[in-house]
Design an enzyme around this catalytic site. Structure first.
Site: not given
Length: 413
Positions: A49, A52-53, A129
């Site tokens: 993840h 991906e960012h 997040e």
């Protein structure tokens, strides 16, 4: 809708898929990578993840703002997500903008810089997040339950990672994960909508021709059955959040369409059994639904609901009553036909979204290495008989195989 599916493969192993839909004037384009949380270790949980960012933070030739502007200034929508097994980068655009979209997606996958200042900044964003996730009772409950259901396996890891693992991830870890998992054999570049395969394939060839060859087969890790558990945990808020569930079937399960029908009977909309018989008739819950996840090695099935602390025991009993009815009583022809029609209708309605079709096409390529049309799925579901439902339900819905976690207000644990 008229549809045409095509597939080709570059010398590197990168696959190119298109589904031409003549009746639409838009296109969804994406790069899907067959990697996700499942390829992580506990020490670097959250790295898929994180990457991906970071792939939107800038390349040799584009800043973060220029990456977004290249698509959005033309009216397109650019997005990405990480799941347990797939990382996806995609855009919904007009056909005229396919070349620039392919170029941008190729650029961020091959030329992202991963500068230390960007890593530090995005680490801070993901910490926020994670906190947001922890502050959302349903999200926190599902992450915790999944961890219990998949002991000693990366399917049990949270997609976002945790504060400790995120702080440990360094630039070398990011590059090592990319080298091992962003391999050509795990990459699909795809388009759905107003697209011609031969033209699209040439754009992809130019953008990805330098991608190094690597088959990149993913390791299959054996699942361990959890020790039976029935836990109580504290959670902020006024309601109790309850998860009942078990390990279940992979996407290779031969009776997967019967499996989907059981899920639909229990939880497909306001007319479903759980909604009607527990929410509507007793008023005990607001949210109640079954959940079904299928992965390479196995899956997860269960029921979630939120209720007042005083009605937890009653509601659990009612869920298992519904299970027992499906295990013992034949589904009427009328109800089975209704749920089949409902399932078919949702497939057709979802197919109006080019992004949804793109995701489905790429997911089936990774799972089955072939295109599965809506008509094929509908034909398979129409063959299902009540006897198949009751046979599978007797196994799937055995209450003795279910685990539970009750998330209760902090003052009551």
């Amino acid at each position: 809708m008229i549809q045409r599916f095509n597939k080709s493969t570059l010398n590197s192993g990168v696959r190119i898929l298109t589904e031409t839909v003549d009746s639409v004037g838009t296109c969804a384009v994406g790069v899907f990578v067959f990697t996700g949380t499942k390829d992580e270790t506990l020490a670097i949980n959250g790295i898929a993840h994180f990457i991906e960012h970071l792939n939107f933070k800038g390349t040799d030739t584009r800043s973060a703002a220029e990456i977004a502007d290249a698509i959005e200034s033309r009216g397109g929508q650019l997005d990405a997500y990480t799941s347990k097994e797939i990382t996806a980068y995609y855009a919904h655009i007009l056909p005229r903008d396919i070349p620039v979209t392919v170029a941008v997606l190729a650029d961020i996958l091959q030329n992202s810089l991963y500068l230390e200042e960007d890593i530090a900044l995005e680490r801070s964003v993901i910490h926020e997040e994670i906190d947001e996730n922890l502050d959302t009772p349903q999200e926190y409950a599902f992450d915790t339950f999944t961890r219990y259901c998949f002991p000693r396996h990366a399917l049990g890891y949270p997609i976002l990672g945790n504060h400790r693992s995120l702080n440990k991830i360094q630039r070398d870890d990011l590059q090592d994960f990319i080298r091992k998992n962003y391999t050509a054999g795990r990459i699909v570049v795809a388009a759905v909508g107003a697209v011609e395969h031969s033209v699209f394939a040439e754009w992809v060839r130019r953008a990805f021709e330098a991608y190094p060859y690597e088959a990149g087969k993913r390791k299959v890790r054996k699942l361990h059955q959890p020790e039976p558990f029935s836990e109580r945990k504290a959670i902020a808020g006024n309601q109790a959040h309850v998860l009942l569930g078990r390990q279940s079937y992979s996407y290779h399960f031969p009776r997967r369409y019967s499996y989907q029908m059981i899920h639909a009977l229990l939880s497909a909309g306001m007319s479903s059994r759980l909604f009607q018989n527990i929410r509507e008739k007793t008023g005990a819950v607001y949210s109640i639904f079954s959940f079904l996840d299928m992965f390479t090695e196995g899956g997860l099935f269960g029921v979630y609901f939120a209720t007042d602390r005083e009605r937890v025991k009653e509601s659990i009993s009612r869920v298992f009553d519904e299970f027992e009815i499906l295990r013992r009583e034949k589904v009427s022809k009328k109800e089975l036909e209704k749920v089949k029609m409902q399932y078919e209708g949702s497939l057709i309605l979802n197919s109006e979204s080019m992004v949804h079709r793109l995701e489905r096409m790429c997911r089936y390529e990774f799972q089955f290495e072939r295109f599965i049309s809506i008509s094929e799925i509908i034909a398979a579901t129409r063959k299902i008989e009540s006897e198949e439902i009751i046979a599978l339900a007797s196994e799937l819905l055995d209450p003795d195989t279910y685990n539970s976690i009750l998330f209760l207000p902090e003052s009551e644990v």
